[in-house]
Design an enzyme around this catalytic site. Structure first.
Site, PDB file in Angstrom:
ATOM      1  N   ALA A 229      -2.565   4.624  -2.048  1.00 34.92           N
ATOM      2  CA  ALA A 229      -3.461   5.097  -0.818  1.00 34.92           C
ATOM      3  C   ALA A 229      -4.174   6.343  -1.298  1.00 34.92           C
ATOM      4  O   ALA A 229      -5.131   6.382  -0.825  1.00 34.92           O
ATOM      5  CB  ALA A 229      -2.509   5.428   0.310  1.00 34.92           C
TER       6      ALA A 229
ATOM      7  N   LEU B 173       0.718  -1.062   0.042  1.00 39.24           N
ATOM      8  CA  LEU B 173       0.013  -0.180   0.130  1.00 39.24           C
ATOM      9  C   LEU B 173       0.840   1.210   0.158  1.00 39.24           C
ATOM     10  O   LEU B 173       1.072   1.835   1.005  1.00 39.24           O
ATOM     11  CB  LEU B 173      -0.999  -0.027   1.518  1.00 39.24           C
ATOM     12  N   HIS B 174       1.431   1.569  -1.416  1.00 40.39           N
ATOM     13  CA  HIS B 174       2.187   2.937  -1.258  1.00 40.39           C
ATOM     14  C   HIS B 174       1.342   3.943  -1.429  1.00 40.39           C
ATOM     15  O   HIS B 174      -0.009   4.115  -1.481  1.00 40.39           O
ATOM     16  CB  HIS B 174       3.098   2.519  -2.544  1.00 40.39           C
ATOM     17  N   ALA B 175       2.010   5.188  -1.578  1.00 37.87           N
ATOM     18  CA  ALA B 175       1.518   6.376  -1.654  1.00 37.87           C
ATOM     19  C   ALA B 175       0.263   6.755  -2.694  1.00 37.87           C
ATOM     20  O   ALA B 175      -0.735   7.198  -2.452  1.00 37.87           O
ATOM     21  CB  ALA B 175       2.605   7.515  -1.764  1.00 37.87           C
ATOM     22  N   SER B 176       0.777   6.215  -4.102  1.00 40.98           N
ATOM     23  CA  SER B 176      -0.296   6.610  -5.210  1.00 40.98           C
ATOM     24  C   SER B 176      -1.536   5.590  -4.795  1.00 40.98           C
ATOM     25  O   SER B 176      -2.409   6.185  -5.179  1.00 40.98           O
ATOM     26  CB  SER B 176       0.064   6.545  -6.427  1.00 40.98           C
TER      27      SER B 176
END
Length: 82
Positions: A18, A13-16
């Site tokens: 999320a 679950l990376h920034a983009s």
């Protein structure tokens, strides 16, 4: 209503991802939480999602209450399981 989902993104679950989850969750006027291990966060909080640092292949539980709970959970689950 709840649904268990496996995070399929190869980097977790990376920034983009999320940001995409928060954007979709914000379309619905329901309370949506994500449960991971002993943590529960509001899915509409990007900082909350990122703070969990969920790796690929981990199980999470999406919980929503409200009139559009089923649709909201389905939309979020489809993003996380791609």
């Amino acid at each position: 209503m709840t649904k268990q989902v496996v995070v399929r993104s190869t980097v977790g679950l990376h920034a983009s991802l999320a940001a995409k989850v928060v954007q979709v969750a914000s379309k619905y006027s329901v309370d949506i939480n994500l449960h991971y291990k002993d943590n529960t966060i509001d899915v509409k909080s990007i900082l909350g999602l990122m703070s969990l640092a969920i790796p690929s292949g981990e199980n999470v539980v999406i919980e929503a209450t409200g009139d559009q709970a089923e649709i909201a959970i389905a939309d979020i689950a489809s993003i996380l399981s791609k």
